[in-house]
Motif scaffolding. Structure first.
Motif, PDB file in Angstrom:
ATOM      1  N   SER A 118       0.840  -1.204   0.000  1.00 13.77           N
ATOM      2  CA  SER A 118       0.000   0.000   0.000  1.00 13.77           C
ATOM      3  C   SER A 118       0.874   1.253   0.000  1.00 13.77           C
ATOM      4  O   SER A 118       0.418   2.326  -0.382  1.00 13.77           O
ATOM      5  CB  SER A 118      -0.954  -0.017   1.204  1.00 13.77           C
ATOM      6  N   TYR A 119       2.177   1.084   0.361  1.00 12.28           N
ATOM      7  CA  TYR A 119       3.058   2.272   0.359  1.00 12.28           C
ATOM      8  C   TYR A 119       3.225   2.853  -1.041  1.00 12.28           C
ATOM      9  O   TYR A 119       3.598   4.013  -1.184  1.00 12.28           O
ATOM     10  CB  TYR A 119       4.418   2.004   1.017  1.00 12.28           C
ATOM     11  N   TYR A 120       2.944   2.073  -2.102  1.00 19.06           N
ATOM     12  CA  TYR A 120       3.111   2.626  -3.455  1.00 19.06           C
ATOM     13  C   TYR A 120       2.107   3.740  -3.745  1.00 19.06           C
ATOM     14  O   TYR A 120       2.312   4.533  -4.671  1.00 19.06           O
ATOM     15  CB  TYR A 120       3.002   1.531  -4.510  1.00 19.06           C
ATOM     16  N   PRO A 160      19.594  -2.575  -1.198  1.00 16.64           N
ATOM     17  CA  PRO A 160      18.793  -1.851  -2.193  1.00 16.64           C
ATOM     18  C   PRO A 160      17.317  -2.231  -2.053  1.00 16.64           C
ATOM     19  O   PRO A 160      16.934  -3.348  -2.388  1.00 16.64           O
ATOM     20  CB  PRO A 160      19.354  -2.313  -3.534  1.00 16.64           C
ATOM     21  N   SER A 161      16.538  -1.315  -1.545  1.00 15.48           N
ATOM     22  CA  SER A 161      15.134  -1.620  -1.231  1.00 15.48           C
ATOM     23  C   SER A 161      14.270  -1.616  -2.490  1.00 15.48           C
ATOM     24  O   SER A 161      14.242  -0.637  -3.245  1.00 15.48           O
ATOM     25  CB  SER A 161      14.618  -0.573  -0.235  1.00 15.48           C
ATOM     26  N   VAL A 162      13.545  -2.719  -2.687  1.00 13.16           N
ATOM     27  CA  VAL A 162      12.616  -2.826  -3.808  1.00 13.16           C
ATOM     28  C   VAL A 162      11.532  -1.752  -3.673  1.00 13.16           C
ATOM     29  O   VAL A 162      11.224  -1.003  -4.604  1.00 13.16           O
ATOM     30  CB  VAL A 162      11.956  -4.232  -3.809  1.00 13.16           C
ATOM     31  N   ASN A 173      20.376 -12.145   4.110  1.00 18.72           N
ATOM     32  CA  ASN A 173      20.985 -10.809   4.183  1.00 18.72           C
ATOM     33  C   ASN A 173      19.982  -9.702   3.878  1.00 18.72           C
ATOM     34  O   ASN A 173      20.352  -8.531   3.838  1.00 18.72           O
ATOM     35  CB  ASN A 173      22.161 -10.711   3.207  1.00 18.72           C
ATOM     36  N   VAL A 174      18.721 -10.069   3.616  1.00 16.05           N
ATOM     37  CA  VAL A 174      17.702  -9.049   3.327  1.00 16.05           C
ATOM     38  C   VAL A 174      16.851  -8.804   4.573  1.00 16.05           C
ATOM     39  O   VAL A 174      16.735  -7.661   5.047  1.00 16.05           O
ATOM     40  CB  VAL A 174      16.826  -9.454   2.127  1.00 16.05           C
ATOM     41  N   PHE A 175      16.238  -9.849   5.106  1.00 12.06           N
ATOM     42  CA  PHE A 175      15.444  -9.743   6.334  1.00 12.06           C
ATOM     43  C   PHE A 175      16.124 -10.603   7.407  1.00 12.06           C
ATOM     44  O   PHE A 175      16.162 -11.833   7.280  1.00 12.06           O
ATOM     45  CB  PHE A 175      14.001 -10.196   6.107  1.00 12.06           C
TER      46      PHE A 175
HETATM   47  N1  EPU Z   1      14.492  -1.411   4.317  1.00 16.09           N
HETATM   48  C1  EPU Z   1      14.822  -0.375   5.132  1.00 16.09           C
HETATM   49  N2  EPU Z   1      14.217   0.823   4.906  1.00 16.09           N
HETATM   50  C2  EPU Z   1      13.300   1.000   3.940  1.00 16.09           C
HETATM   51  C3  EPU Z   1      12.960  -0.075   3.111  1.00 16.09           C
HETATM   52  C4  EPU Z   1      13.585  -1.279   3.330  1.00 16.09           C
HETATM   53  O1  EPU Z   1      15.645  -0.511   6.022  1.00 16.09           O
HETATM   54  O2  EPU Z   1      12.791   2.118   3.802  1.00 16.09           O
HETATM   55  C5  EPU Z   1      15.157  -2.688   4.510  1.00 16.09           C
HETATM   56  C6  EPU Z   1      14.196  -3.791   4.906  1.00 16.09           C
HETATM   57  O3  EPU Z   1      13.983  -3.830   6.288  1.00 16.09           O
HETATM   58  C7  EPU Z   1      14.894  -5.019   4.380  1.00 16.09           C
HETATM   59  C8  EPU Z   1      15.557  -4.515   3.133  1.00 16.09           C
HETATM   60  O4  EPU Z   1      15.675  -3.120   3.262  1.00 16.09           O
HETATM   61  O5  EPU Z   1      15.871  -5.424   5.283  1.00 16.09           O
HETATM   62  C9  EPU Z   1      14.837  -4.823   1.826  1.00 16.09           C
HETATM   63  O6  EPU Z   1      13.490  -4.405   1.906  1.00 16.09           O
HETATM   64  P1  EPU Z   1      12.644  -4.065   0.617  1.00 16.09           P
HETATM   65  O7  EPU Z   1      12.231  -2.639   0.712  1.00 16.09           O
HETATM   66  O8  EPU Z   1      13.387  -4.507  -0.592  1.00 16.09           O
HETATM   67  O9  EPU Z   1      11.393  -4.986   0.820  1.00 16.09           O
HETATM   68  P2  EPU Z   1       9.887  -4.602   0.714  1.00 16.09           P
HETATM   69  O10 EPU Z   1       9.662  -3.564  -0.329  1.00 16.09           O
HETATM   70  O11 EPU Z   1       9.355  -4.398   2.061  1.00 16.09           O
HETATM   71  C10 EPU Z   1       9.449  -6.341  -1.190  1.00 16.09           C
HETATM   72  C11 EPU Z   1       8.495  -7.480  -1.385  1.00 16.09           C
HETATM   73  C12 EPU Z   1       8.852  -8.602  -0.447  1.00 16.09           C
HETATM   74  C13 EPU Z   1      10.279  -9.050  -0.716  1.00 16.09           C
HETATM   75  C14 EPU Z   1      11.243  -7.858  -0.614  1.00 16.09           C
HETATM   76  C15 EPU Z   1      12.662  -8.197  -1.011  1.00 16.09           C
HETATM   77  C16 EPU Z   1       6.445  -6.417  -2.079  1.00 16.09           C
HETATM   78  C17 EPU Z   1       5.061  -6.028  -1.751  1.00 16.09           C
HETATM   79  N3  EPU Z   1       7.144  -7.013  -1.115  1.00 16.09           N
HETATM   80  O12 EPU Z   1       9.302  -5.967   0.177  1.00 16.09           O
HETATM   81  O13 EPU Z   1       7.968  -9.664  -0.750  1.00 16.09           O
HETATM   82  O14 EPU Z   1      10.662 -10.013   0.239  1.00 16.09           O
HETATM   83  O15 EPU Z   1      10.773  -6.789  -1.472  1.00 16.09           O
HETATM   84  O16 EPU Z   1      12.705  -8.686  -2.306  1.00 16.09           O
HETATM   85  O17 EPU Z   1       6.894  -6.204  -3.193  1.00 16.09           O
HETATM   86  C18 EPU Z   1       6.860 -11.657  -0.308  1.00 16.09           C
HETATM   87  O18 EPU Z   1       6.446 -11.604  -1.476  1.00 16.09           O
HETATM   88  O19 EPU Z   1       6.728 -12.672   0.431  1.00 16.09           O
HETATM   89  C19 EPU Z   1       7.535 -10.497   0.242  1.00 16.09           C
HETATM   90  C20 EPU Z   1       7.731 -10.324   1.533  1.00 16.09           C
END
Ligand code: EPU
Length: 430
Positions: free
Chosen positions: A95-97, A165-167, A330-332
């Motif tokens: 929903s953040y998008y 690199p945050s998705v 290394n991501v979560f």
């Molecule tokens: N992070 C920060 N600050 C931010 C954003 C991220 O510290 O502002 C950290 C996170 O805590 C994490 C890392 O950066 O350690 C990567 O987080 P990312 O932002 O990439 O993840 P996300 O956007 O919360 C999306 C997917 C996840 C997937 C991750 C990594 C969606 C809706 N969610 O999450 O999908 O695991 O990217 O690829 O796109 C899933 O499908 O089961 C799922 C959890």
């Protein structure tokens, strides 16, 4: 009990068709709000998270028509609000998008703070806020609602994403930057296939974006976006999950409607374990898992590394490997809530820090289990399919958030899995 009953030990066989990528759809659907022209999005996965998102758009005034066959016609010309604070918003991570998308269209967003799978530690959005602030947004958070405002138009900026690199941050910054004045440069950008898919869609809406798929993305702002038709890419993680299920059960399955290149980061590690995975056409792979697995070390990393969203499924296979393996995320750092459940099935696993140390066992045995998040649930389904005896799995609403008809697809591959008393998708879509 409400969930799945799985009688394990049957090698999967046959073919399975992969659906559209949930995490690409989660970014592309909110992007349709950035134009007042109609969009047609095809290959939309029929999963609860996406149904919830489509309903959020409807409530905001969009006309969303199910055109059949996974296609949706979305007309956001009737959206006049920059507020999205319903309870549904708190159920979704993606929903953040709407922050980036509403800022781009209206110059203001009032959006409920995101929810999503709980990995045992807070999932930050500080990099989203840093990026949007650099583009000129003023951001405040009060009573669970994030408000982003601008004095006129956002402006381009150079933004370095700190740490992993945050998705989410990469996509959100892109959404806001496409209609900002001037050029935005995102460094340490995420390179996941769904980032590239979002850029493909934004490009056909008229955005001017370069470098998607690399760690530097350049965006030249445009005045206005228009509508278009886009088909979402196949789901890399759904495909990887079926590959793991196939090889874990010692079966042979053709996985259809995939982009084999997107699977290399998964297939490469499973081959190292001894599985055979090869391309059978430009859009399909065959996964064959006869024989015992070798112990290996898996480290989940941003793309093109091994995906964190496949880490739990890989851990299940390594429970059945010879010797000691490790799985490091290394991501979560704390995405290991499924481990206690695998231990109930006879697995030998210890977690230290962000690493699970797995001593392979001869077999897993069925047990009553409870899943706590989406990929954990997928892993426990695989564990149940590989185990001797019967597994009763609760918490399956998680898997139904992200996998299309998982029970039907597995049954078609010969699995003995039955859904009992589980809520139907339509009950969950609010
Ligand atoms: N992070 C920060 N600050 C931010 C954003 C991220 O510290 O502002 C950290 C996170 O805590 C994490 C890392 O950066 O350690 C990567 O987080 P990312 O932002 O990439 O993840 P996300 O956007 O919360 C999306 C997917 C996840 C997937 C991750 C990594 C969606 C809706 N969610 O999450 O999908 O695991 O990217 O690829 O796109 C899933 O499908 O089961 C799922 C959890």
């Amino acid at each position: 009990m409400s969930g799945y009953i799985i009688r394990g030990g049957i090698p999967l066989s046959g073919s399975v068709t992969i659906s559209g990528a949930k995490n690409a759809a989660s970014a592309i659907i909110p992007a349709t709000i950035m134009t007042d022209e109609p969009c047609r999005i095809e290959n939309v996965p029929d999963v609860a998270d996406i149904a919830v998102y489509l309903n959020i758009l409807r409530r905001m005034g969009a006309e969303v028509r199910d055109a059949g066959g996974g296609a949706y016609e979305i007309d956001c010309s009737g959206v006049t609000t920059h507020t999205a604070t319903s309870d549904d918003m708190r159920k979704l991570r993606a929903s953040y998008y709407l922050i980036g998308a509403l800022l781009s269209r209206f110059g203001r967003a009032d959006v409920a703070m995101p929810g999503g799978c709980n990995f045992g530690a807070p999932r930050q959005i500080d990099q989203h806020i840093k990026g949007l602030t650099a583009l000129g947004a003023s951001i405040s958070i009060k009573n669970g609602v994030l408000t982003a405002t601008t004095d006129g138009r956002l402006h381009g900026a150079s933004i370095f994403i700190d740490g992993i690199p945050s998705v989410g941050a990469t996509a959100n910054i892109m959404l806001a930057a496409v209609t900002a004045s001037g050029t935005t440069i995102i460094e340490n950008a995420a390179r996941e296939p769904h980032i590239v898919d979002l850029v493909t869609f934004l490009g056909l809406m008229g955005a001017d974006i370069h470098g998607a798929g690399t760690d530097v993305i350049r965006i030249h702002g445009v005045d206005k976006l228009h509508g278009g038709t886009h088909a979402i890419i196949p789901d890399q993680i759904e495909a990887g999950t079926y590959i793991a299920a196939a090889v874990g059960t010692g079966g042979r399955v053709e996985i259809k409607n995939v982009i084999p290149k997107h699977l290399e980061c998964i297939s490469g590690k499973l081959r190292e374990m001894g599985a055979s995975i090869f391309e059978s056409s430009d859009t399909s792979v065959i996964a064959d898992g006869s024989g015992r697995f070798r112990n290996i070390d898996v480290t989940a990393m941003p793309y093109p590394g091994f995906p964190t969203d496949m880490q739990p499924q890989a851990a299940v296979l390594l429970c059945l490997a010879d010797g000691t393996s490790t799985v490091t995320d290394n991501v979560f750092a704390t995405r290991f809530q499924y481990i206690d459940e695998l231990v109930k099935m006879g697995a030998s696993i210890k977690v230290t820090g962000r690493t699970a140390i797995i001593n392979g066992v001869q077999s897993l045995t069925g047990a009553p289990l409870k899943a706590g998040d989406l990929r954990a649930c997928a892993a426990l389904v695989i564990a149940g399919l590989c185990a001797r005896g019967t597994t009763e799995l609760e918490g399956v609403r998680y898997i139904e958030r992200g996998y299309v008809d998982v029970v039907g697809k597995l049954r078609a591959l010969g699995a003995d899995i039955t859904s009992v008393g589980a809520p139907a998708l339509s009950d969950m879509a609010i």
